[in-house]
Design an enzyme around this catalytic site. Sequence first.
Site, short mmCIF file in Angstrom:
data_model
loop_
_atom_site.label_atom_id
_atom_site.label_comp_id
_atom_site.label_asym_id
_atom_site.label_seq_id
_atom_site.Cartn_x
_atom_site.Cartn_y
_atom_site.Cartn_z
N ASN A 66 52.45 42.14 43.47
CA ASN A 66 51.31 43.83 43.64
C ASN A 66 52.33 44.57 44.34
OD1 ASN A 66 49.40 44.96 43.63
ND2 ASN A 66 47.58 44.36 44.51
N TRP A 67 52.39 45.79 43.37
CA TRP A 67 52.99 46.23 43.87
C TRP A 67 52.75 47.73 45.09
CZ3 TRP A 67 58.52 49.12 41.78
CH2 TRP A 67 59.23 48.15 42.15
N LYS A 68 51.06 47.37 44.43
CA LYS A 68 49.88 48.09 44.75
C LYS A 68 50.50 50.04 44.73
CE LYS A 68 47.84 45.05 47.70
NZ LYS A 68 47.62 44.52 49.21
N HIS A 123 40.92 43.18 42.47
CA HIS A 123 40.93 42.63 43.68
C HIS A 123 40.42 43.97 44.64
CE1 HIS A 123 44.23 43.62 46.49
NE2 HIS A 123 45.02 42.57 46.67
N GLU A 146 40.92 45.73 47.26
CA GLU A 146 41.31 47.01 47.39
C GLU A 146 39.70 47.63 46.90
OE1 GLU A 146 45.55 46.75 47.81
OE2 GLU A 146 45.03 45.85 49.39
N GLU A 183 42.20 35.70 47.66
CA GLU A 183 42.68 36.74 48.60
C GLU A 183 42.33 36.70 49.42
OE1 GLU A 183 46.72 39.19 46.59
OE2 GLU A 183 44.84 40.18 46.61
N GLY A 190 47.94 41.73 54.53
CA GLY A 190 48.56 43.03 54.71
C GLY A 190 48.12 42.96 56.45
N SER A 239 49.25 38.17 52.35
CA SER A 239 51.03 37.81 53.79
C SER A 239 51.33 36.40 53.48
CB SER A 239 50.42 37.75 55.31
OG SER A 239 49.67 39.14 55.79
N GLY A 296 52.00 40.81 48.33
CA GLY A 296 51.81 42.34 48.14
C GLY A 296 53.30 42.77 48.71
N GLY A 297 52.96 43.34 50.11
CA GLY A 297 54.36 44.00 50.97
C GLY A 297 55.83 43.31 50.02
P1 13P Z 1 50.15 41.13 51.21
O1 13P Z 1 50.86 39.61 50.46
O2 13P Z 1 50.76 42.85 51.14
O3 13P Z 1 49.74 41.06 52.37
O4 13P Z 1 49.23 41.50 49.92
C1 13P Z 1 48.27 40.68 49.52
C2 13P Z 1 47.68 41.35 48.18
O5 13P Z 1 46.67 41.89 48.36
C3 13P Z 1 48.20 40.80 46.97
O6 13P Z 1 47.68 41.00 45.88
#
Ligand code: 13P
Length: 252
Positions: A13-15, A100, A102, A170, A176, A214, A235-236
């Site tokens: 997920n590149w967000k 999600h 967020e 999650e 993050g 993470s 994510g990251g």
């Molecule tokens: P991180 O891997 O950056 O913690 O993000 C997880 C996430 O929210 C994937 O949707």
Amino acid sequence: MQAQDPRPLVAGNWKMNGLLSSLEEVDKLAAGIANGARPACDVMLCPPAPLLLAMRERIGEAAIAVGAQDCHMQDSGAHTGDVSAALIADLGCTAVIVGHSERRTDHGETDAMVLAKALSAHRAELTAIVCVGETEAERDAGKALEIVGHQVASSVPDGVTAANLVVAYEPVWAIGTGRTPTAEEIGEVHSFIRRQLMDRFSDGEQFRLLYGGSVKPANAAELMAVSNVDGALVGGASLKAEDFLGILAAYR
Ligand code: 13P
């Protein structure tokens, strides 16, 4: 889960990250997968919506699926700035993340909205990746299972199948932050979700349950080995091909 385990899925997920130039990472990822490093899992990238088509075209025949990060709950109409599931599918994408944390936080999305988005995804023949997870305060209060159970019950529509619905657990406090639950804590939540899906759906054993929060090359093998963890939502560490390939290595 024995020989019948679902095929794992690792989705990036590149967000709200990435530019057109970031598609170089897709070339590197495709090359890494092709160069004998093909993992025994499905691989997906979910870039920001304006990059979906360019990413899809850039991937060509490589074994990388493309998904979106959100869709509107209605099929079309006067909703400025929103993206329909039908358009996402039309661009060659096969999935969409819904609910999600967020989006639940930034846009006030409720379980009912997430459920409506999953239904919209299914009308467009997309797989819906439904995200759930407790906050740190909820975990500290001993309410993680209650919260996640309620989210799964209220965000996952009736009538779905393992082929068109994925659940991503999650924990909000692990996103993050570099912090992850213990393998035991993840196993507890995943087996709880598994039981809930098995009670509700005849193919509940086959739904893919992703862990997200993470996930990194250094912890992927340990996290992916937990019972009822059928992949990751990353994510990251999905932004750089090298890191993402390091996570996929958990499935080689
Ligand atoms: P991180 O891997 O950056 O913690 O993000 C997880 C996430 O929210 C994937 O949707």
